[in-house]
Design a protein around this motif. Sequence first.
Motif, PDB file in Angstrom:
ATOM      1  N   LEU A  16       0.827  -1.201   0.000  1.00  0.00           N
ATOM      2  CA  LEU A  16       0.000   0.000   0.000  1.00  0.00           C
ATOM      3  C   LEU A  16       0.866   1.257   0.000  1.00  0.00           C
ATOM      4  O   LEU A  16       1.958   1.280   0.556  1.00  0.00           O
ATOM      5  N   THR A  17       0.345   2.298  -0.630  1.00  0.00           N
ATOM      6  CA  THR A  17       1.023   3.586  -0.683  1.00  0.00           C
ATOM      7  C   THR A  17       0.272   4.572   0.201  1.00  0.00           C
ATOM      8  O   THR A  17      -0.956   4.626   0.172  1.00  0.00           O
ATOM      9  N   GLU A  18       1.019   5.362   0.987  1.00  0.00           N
ATOM     10  CA  GLU A  18       0.397   6.365   1.854  1.00  0.00           C
ATOM     11  C   GLU A  18       0.404   7.715   1.155  1.00  0.00           C
ATOM     12  O   GLU A  18       1.409   8.135   0.583  1.00  0.00           O
ATOM     13  N   PHE A  70     -12.721   7.642  -0.614  1.00  0.00           N
ATOM     14  CA  PHE A  70     -12.314   7.955   0.755  1.00  0.00           C
ATOM     15  C   PHE A  70     -13.201   9.065   1.307  1.00  0.00           C
ATOM     16  O   PHE A  70     -13.394  10.094   0.654  1.00  0.00           O
ATOM     17  N   GLN A  71     -13.742   8.843   2.503  1.00  0.00           N
ATOM     18  CA  GLN A  71     -14.478   9.884   3.209  1.00  0.00           C
ATOM     19  C   GLN A  71     -13.479  10.696   4.035  1.00  0.00           C
ATOM     20  O   GLN A  71     -12.799  10.147   4.900  1.00  0.00           O
ATOM     21  N   ILE A  91      -4.233   8.797   4.046  1.00  0.00           N
ATOM     22  CA  ILE A  91      -4.926   7.615   3.535  1.00  0.00           C
ATOM     23  C   ILE A  91      -3.898   6.631   2.984  1.00  0.00           C
ATOM     24  O   ILE A  91      -2.763   7.011   2.668  1.00  0.00           O
ATOM     25  N   LYS A  92      -4.291   5.375   2.897  1.00  0.00           N
ATOM     26  CA  LYS A  92      -3.463   4.346   2.283  1.00  0.00           C
ATOM     27  C   LYS A  92      -4.286   3.610   1.246  1.00  0.00           C
ATOM     28  O   LYS A  92      -5.448   3.272   1.486  1.00  0.00           O
ATOM     29  N   THR A  93      -3.688   3.371   0.107  1.00  0.00           N
ATOM     30  CA  THR A  93      -4.381   2.642  -0.952  1.00  0.00           C
ATOM     31  C   THR A  93      -3.351   1.920  -1.811  1.00  0.00           C
ATOM     32  O   THR A  93      -2.141   2.035  -1.585  1.00  0.00           O
ATOM     33  N   LYS A  94      -3.842   1.174  -2.772  1.00  0.00           N
ATOM     34  CA  LYS A  94      -2.944   0.424  -3.658  1.00  0.00           C
ATOM     35  C   LYS A  94      -2.109   1.374  -4.510  1.00  0.00           C
ATOM     36  O   LYS A  94      -2.379   2.576  -4.586  1.00  0.00           O
ATOM     37  N   THR A 106       0.587  14.575  -1.203  1.00  0.00           N
ATOM     38  CA  THR A 106       1.970  14.086  -1.146  1.00  0.00           C
ATOM     39  C   THR A 106       1.973  12.576  -1.285  1.00  0.00           C
ATOM     40  O   THR A 106       1.291  11.871  -0.538  1.00  0.00           O
ATOM     41  N   ASP A 107       2.731  12.084  -2.249  1.00  0.00           N
ATOM     42  CA  ASP A 107       2.898  10.644  -2.479  1.00  0.00           C
ATOM     43  C   ASP A 107       4.154  10.213  -1.723  1.00  0.00           C
ATOM     44  O   ASP A 107       5.275  10.540  -2.119  1.00  0.00           O
TER      45      ASP A 107
END
Length: 372
Positions: free
Chosen positions: A254-256, A289-290, A311-314, A343-344
Amino acid sequence: MAMVFYGSNGKSNPVSMENKVEHQTENQITYDINLPSDLGMLYKVRLGLQSLENNISQLFLCHFKIQNTLTLDTFSLTINKTLPLSPNGDRWIEFPIQWPLKEALSVVTYHLTVFSRNILTERYLVHMTACIYGTRGDTGDRSLLQSLQNVQQGEKNESFLVIVDAVDLGDLEKIVLLISSKTDCKLDIKKLHIQEGAKEYPIYVFEVNEEFSVNANKPKIQREIPRSFVIRGEQQKNDIDNNLNKEGSQLKKLTEYTIKVYTGDKRGAGTDANVHLILFGNEDKSEVFQLAHSLEHQNPFERGKVDTFKIKTKNLGSLRSIEIGHNGKGFASGWFLEKVEITDAARNSVHCFNCNRSVDQSIITLYVLFSF
């Protein structure tokens, strides 16, 4: 000392017993109080101390009696309990009221298990309470960091058990957390489990998955955690554990992303609506995302404010655009959005999405203005 009365139509505010003494003997005090007529039939009482006094170390409650002075209906109960008075302890007890020809509810011992990462190391500086809500009322604010049981502490995860005695709440619906601290700190809470102490199931699960930034000089943090799901049997628990193991093996992938949302500084710019966001990259798009829990403000999206969300996602690849909107909830829900910066963490890059216009209930698409 104060009491909260619960009726079929709602509950009273805490009723202070100060200046309400009608008659007093050595071991008995009679109070004369007036309750709102719209409470309906009383079914439980919570009794406790709103503040602690240095000259009181404990309060032993022998007997409780209540009488309706109009109907003369009377309820009495032998308690024989000492009310805990430690600074961080649970200062409240509650019990059901049984009127003539009416069946009383039972007192239930609830086991509340907290799963976290670092609360145990901070517990002597942190004050945390939980109010559990069900279809039959609530528990009021109960301390979570008093006499901890079943403490398990690992390198990255920990859990502990808190026991709460309350009149049967029915089906559990939500938990409201209140968090404050004597010093600045961060508390990472994963989830809460609640079940009746005498039963293995059902287990009510409340997912939190949030790191709280607690500031000693700011008001208490308040979070309302709705029930996520209910585990009603062994097979369901095994299925959930298996799914969690699969998800755990994918967490490293996962990427934050850090989301900074800038609300315009003009009249009527803020909103109380529920804001949602979708990220689009050159390889994939995220889930919805809420944006509910700002790291800076209890009420996000106020005029001239900047709110940060993590947030974290693929892996999405390089960000190209976002979709952002809200549900129009609340009075004057129109929202003037200035810009969004993302920011990635994986790429150590910042992407700016300019807006500078009002956002209504429809979703708008913003494209990358610049990256660095």
